[in-house]
Design a protein around this motif. Structure first.
Motif, short mmCIF file in Angstrom:
data_model
loop_
_atom_site.label_atom_id
_atom_site.label_comp_id
_atom_site.label_asym_id
_atom_site.label_seq_id
_atom_site.Cartn_x
_atom_site.Cartn_y
_atom_site.Cartn_z
N UNK A 293 0.82 -1.22 0.00
CA UNK A 293 0.00 0.00 0.00
C UNK A 293 0.85 1.27 0.00
N UNK A 294 2.12 1.13 0.40
CA UNK A 294 3.01 2.30 0.45
C UNK A 294 3.77 2.52 -0.85
N UNK A 295 3.78 1.50 -1.71
CA UNK A 295 4.67 1.52 -2.88
C UNK A 295 4.39 2.72 -3.80
N UNK A 296 3.15 2.95 -4.14
CA UNK A 296 2.81 4.00 -5.09
C UNK A 296 3.24 5.36 -4.57
N UNK A 297 2.96 5.65 -3.31
CA UNK A 297 3.29 6.96 -2.76
C UNK A 297 4.80 7.19 -2.72
N UNK A 298 5.55 6.16 -2.36
CA UNK A 298 7.01 6.30 -2.28
C UNK A 298 7.61 6.44 -3.68
N UNK B 235 7.24 11.20 3.42
CA UNK B 235 6.58 9.93 3.14
C UNK B 235 7.14 8.83 4.04
N UNK B 236 8.45 8.79 4.19
CA UNK B 236 9.06 7.78 5.06
C UNK B 236 8.61 7.97 6.51
N UNK C 170 8.10 15.52 14.27
CA UNK C 170 9.46 16.04 14.44
C UNK C 170 10.15 16.19 13.10
N UNK C 171 10.02 15.19 12.24
CA UNK C 171 10.65 15.26 10.91
C UNK C 171 10.10 16.45 10.13
N UNK C 172 8.80 16.63 10.12
CA UNK C 172 8.21 17.76 9.40
C UNK C 172 8.67 19.09 9.98
#
Length: 243
Positions: A125-130, A157-158, A170-172
């Motif tokens: 499910x994550x493949x397309x977005x990444x 995304x990660x 935190x990343x954002x």
């Protein structure tokens, strides 16, 4: 309404702010709903319209309200998102309370762990977005903000895939501070960060290799962190001159 307590102190606008904020956080006013009018709030709090306007302004600056003009205008409750955390950290950075050295140290600890967790959590499910995030690094950029957004989206995304909302916040936040520096003092973004630099991290995540994902992310950040720390000095000088 009967929601609020009349104000009788010298810190009237702050007290109104705190009561309205508490009402929003408790769900008395839902995202998208409109606050009572200035007239209604003035009557309930028993303060002047100036006090109400100052409190509303404080709520707007804090991200709790959006002010709409025209027909149907007024103060509307916003939907609190992770961007509010980023804005708070950006404020700390801009007031020189937080340094890029500190931000970079945290990035070097957190983002390899984010990549590791993303590899462990990765599924179809994550493949397309990444894949889209990586592909969008290679399109023609419309503007400097567009370029920054596309070149940092893999990190976002990660962070989402890793499954830890606090890590994502935190990343954002760190990316928002980095973007502030880059947008202000870097005339040629290609020198600092080009497309395709996330490929090794992405491949490790997609293959489920958590250890390699963490290692590749650390390698990616190491050189960039040194450069961005040096750029903060340029940024501070620029802001002093602008002020």
């Amino acid at each position: 309404m009967g929601y609020f307590t009349p104000i009788k102190t010298s810190r009237a606008s702050e007290d109104v702010f705190l009561q309205l904020k508490a009402a929003i956080l408790s769900g008395k006013f839902k995202p998208g709903s409109k606050l009572p009018s200035e007239r209604e709030l003035t009557a309930e709090f028993q303060v002047s319209r100036g006090v109400i306007r100052e409190a509303i302004r404080m709520l707007e600056l804090s991200g709790f309200l959006a002010i709409r003009q025209g027909h149907g205008g007024g103060a509307y409750v916003t939907d609190l998102t992770l961007s509010h955390v980023g804005n708070a950290f950006l404020d700390l950075f801009q007031t020189n309370t937080l340094s890029m050295t500190e931000v970079s140290q945290v990035r070097l600890f957190i983002e390899p762990e984010v990549a590791r967790l993303a590899a462990l959590n990765f599924n179809a499910t994550h493949l397309k977005r990444l894949d889209e995030a990586e592909a969008n690094e290679h399109v023609a950029f419309k503007s400097a903000p567009d370029q920054i957004a596309r070149l940092t989206n893999v990190h976002k995304v990660l962070a989402h895939i890793c499954g830890n909302l606090f890590f994502e916040a935190i990343v954002r936040s760190m990316l928002k501070i980095t973007a502030e520096i880059v947008m202000t003092v870097v005339p040629d973004l290609d020198i600092l960060h080009g497309p395709g630099e996330h490929h090794a991290v992405i491949e490790a995540v997609k293959s489920g290799d958590a250890s390699r994902a963490a290692t590749e992310m650390a390698l990616h950040l190491k050189t960039f962190s040194i450069e961005i720390v040096e750029l903060e000095k340029v940024y501070r000088r620029h802001m002093m001159q602008a002020g």
